[in-house]
Design a protein around this motif. Structure first.
Motif, PDB file in Angstrom:
ATOM      1  N   HIS A  99       0.813  -1.216   0.000  1.00  0.00           N
ATOM      2  CA  HIS A  99       0.000   0.000   0.000  1.00  0.00           C
ATOM      3  C   HIS A  99       0.850   1.272   0.000  1.00  0.00           C
ATOM      4  O   HIS A  99       0.467   2.277  -0.601  1.00  0.00           O
ATOM      5  CB  HIS A  99      -1.006  -0.023   1.143  1.00  0.00           C
ATOM      6  CG  HIS A  99      -2.066  -1.070   0.954  1.00  0.00           C
ATOM      7  ND1 HIS A  99      -2.930  -1.075  -0.115  1.00  0.00           N
ATOM      8  CD2 HIS A  99      -2.357  -2.180   1.664  1.00  0.00           C
ATOM      9  CE1 HIS A  99      -3.737  -2.133  -0.043  1.00  0.00           C
ATOM     10  NE2 HIS A  99      -3.388  -2.824   1.022  1.00  0.00           N
ATOM     11  N   LYS A 102       2.445   1.556  -3.695  1.00  0.00           N
ATOM     12  CA  LYS A 102       1.497   1.829  -4.778  1.00  0.00           C
ATOM     13  C   LYS A 102       1.145   3.314  -4.891  1.00  0.00           C
ATOM     14  O   LYS A 102       0.663   3.750  -5.934  1.00  0.00           O
ATOM     15  CB  LYS A 102       0.227   0.987  -4.634  1.00  0.00           C
ATOM     16  CG  LYS A 102      -0.747   1.480  -3.595  1.00  0.00           C
ATOM     17  CD  LYS A 102      -2.009   0.624  -3.568  1.00  0.00           C
ATOM     18  CE  LYS A 102      -3.018   1.213  -2.600  1.00  0.00           C
ATOM     19  NZ  LYS A 102      -4.231   0.400  -2.518  1.00  0.00           N
ATOM     20  N   THR A 106       1.599   2.384 -10.242  1.00  0.00           N
ATOM     21  CA  THR A 106       0.620   1.633 -11.028  1.00  0.00           C
ATOM     22  C   THR A 106       0.583   0.192 -10.536  1.00  0.00           C
ATOM     23  O   THR A 106       1.614  -0.475 -10.504  1.00  0.00           O
ATOM     24  CB  THR A 106       1.028   1.632 -12.527  1.00  0.00           C
ATOM     25  OG1 THR A 106       1.168   2.983 -12.959  1.00  0.00           O
ATOM     26  CG2 THR A 106       0.001   0.918 -13.371  1.00  0.00           C
ATOM     27  N   ILE A 107      -0.605  -0.259 -10.168  1.00  0.00           N
ATOM     28  CA  ILE A 107      -0.760  -1.645  -9.727  1.00  0.00           C
ATOM     29  C   ILE A 107      -0.802  -2.536 -10.963  1.00  0.00           C
ATOM     30  O   ILE A 107      -1.560  -2.293 -11.890  1.00  0.00           O
ATOM     31  CB  ILE A 107      -2.043  -1.816  -8.891  1.00  0.00           C
ATOM     32  CG1 ILE A 107      -1.923  -1.011  -7.599  1.00  0.00           C
ATOM     33  CG2 ILE A 107      -2.303  -3.292  -8.597  1.00  0.00           C
ATOM     34  CD1 ILE A 107      -3.195  -0.963  -6.781  1.00  0.00           C
ATOM     35  N   GLU A 110      -3.234  -6.652  -8.186  1.00  0.00           N
ATOM     36  CA  GLU A 110      -3.684  -6.296  -6.840  1.00  0.00           C
ATOM     37  C   GLU A 110      -3.306  -7.415  -5.860  1.00  0.00           C
ATOM     38  O   GLU A 110      -3.197  -8.580  -6.262  1.00  0.00           O
ATOM     39  CB  GLU A 110      -5.194  -6.077  -6.849  1.00  0.00           C
ATOM     40  CG  GLU A 110      -5.752  -5.517  -5.559  1.00  0.00           C
ATOM     41  CD  GLU A 110      -5.206  -4.157  -5.173  1.00  0.00           C
ATOM     42  OE1 GLU A 110      -4.500  -4.081  -4.137  1.00  0.00           O
ATOM     43  OE2 GLU A 110      -5.465  -3.178  -5.876  1.00  0.00           O
ATOM     44  N   LEU A 123       3.491  -4.307  -8.589  1.00  0.00           N
ATOM     45  CA  LEU A 123       3.240  -2.911  -8.912  1.00  0.00           C
ATOM     46  C   LEU A 123       4.502  -2.250  -9.439  1.00  0.00           C
ATOM     47  O   LEU A 123       5.605  -2.794  -9.320  1.00  0.00           O
ATOM     48  CB  LEU A 123       2.734  -2.161  -7.683  1.00  0.00           C
ATOM     49  CG  LEU A 123       3.628  -2.131  -6.446  1.00  0.00           C
ATOM     50  CD1 LEU A 123       4.548  -0.937  -6.451  1.00  0.00           C
ATOM     51  CD2 LEU A 123       2.783  -2.129  -5.204  1.00  0.00           C
ATOM     52  N   ASP A 125       6.311   1.406  -8.864  1.00  0.00           N
ATOM     53  CA  ASP A 125       6.203   2.563  -7.977  1.00  0.00           C
ATOM     54  C   ASP A 125       6.311   3.874  -8.764  1.00  0.00           C
ATOM     55  O   ASP A 125       6.494   3.873  -9.980  1.00  0.00           O
ATOM     56  CB  ASP A 125       7.203   2.480  -6.823  1.00  0.00           C
ATOM     57  CG  ASP A 125       8.662   2.699  -7.232  1.00  0.00           C
ATOM     58  OD1 ASP A 125       8.944   3.210  -8.341  1.00  0.00           O
ATOM     59  OD2 ASP A 125       9.541   2.334  -6.424  1.00  0.00           O
TER      60      ASP A 125
END
Length: 141
Positions: A99, A102, A106-107, A110, A123, A125
Motif C-alpha cells: 500500500h 502503490k 501503477t498496480i 492487486e 506494482l 512505484d
C-alpha cells in the motif's frame, strides 16, 4: 524479510537459467512451465505458453535470483525486465509495503491469494521501479 531480484525473459528463460547456473557454478535449476501450473477454470492457456518457464531460481552466493519468461502478449523491453521481490512471513508487513509503494504508482496485480502465496501483488512505484510483494508462509501451499 528477504529481498531478491526477478528477471523476465522473452522466451529464452530456460537457456538463460542454464547459462547462469553454469557461470555461477550452481545446481541445475528446477523449472516450472506455465503448462505445469494448476489450471485456472476461468482461463484457457494458449498453446504457445505451455512450454515457457513460469518460474525458476538460482542460489548465488547466498542470494536468490528468480527468472521467468513473460507470458505471450505481455510487453517485454530488455533493460526493463527486472523487478525487486520482497517476501515477509508477516502478512501485515506485506500489505503495508504494497500500500505504501502503490502511492503514485501503477498496480500490475492487486494483492491477492495465489497458488504460491496467500498474499501477493505486483506494482510499479512512482519512480518506475517494478516490485513483487509476497507473503512467505512456513506452511506448504
Amino acid at each position: 524479510m528477504g529481498v531478491s531480484v526477478y528477471i523476465n525473459f522473452n522466451g529464452n528463460c530456460r537457456e538463460a537459467a542454464e547459462y547462469y547456473a553454469a557461470v555461477f557454478g550452481t545446481e541445475k535449476p528446477q523449472m516450472m512451465t506455465f503448462g505445469e501450473a494448476p489450471p485456472d477454470p476461468n482461463f484457457s492457456l494458449p498453446e504457445e505458453a505451455k512450454h515457457l518457464i513460469m518460474h525458476t531460481q538460482l542460489q548465488v552466493e547466498g542470494s536468490t535470483i528468480m527468472l521467468s519468461d513473460v507470458f505471450p502478449g505481455m510487453p517485454f523491453t530488455a533493460g526493463n525486465n527486472i523487478s525487486i521481490v520482497v517476501t515477509s512471513k508477516e502478512e501485515d508487513v506485506v500489505k503495508s509495503l504494497f500500500h505504501q509503494l502503490k502511492e503514485g504508482g501503477t498496480i500490475r496485480m492487486e494483492l491477492q491469494e495465489t497458488f504460491w502465496s496467500k498474499c501477493y501483488g505486483m506494482l510499479e512505484d512512482k519512480f518506475g521501479i517494478q516490485w513483487q510483494i509476497s507473503h512467505e508462509s512456513e506452511e506448504p501451499r
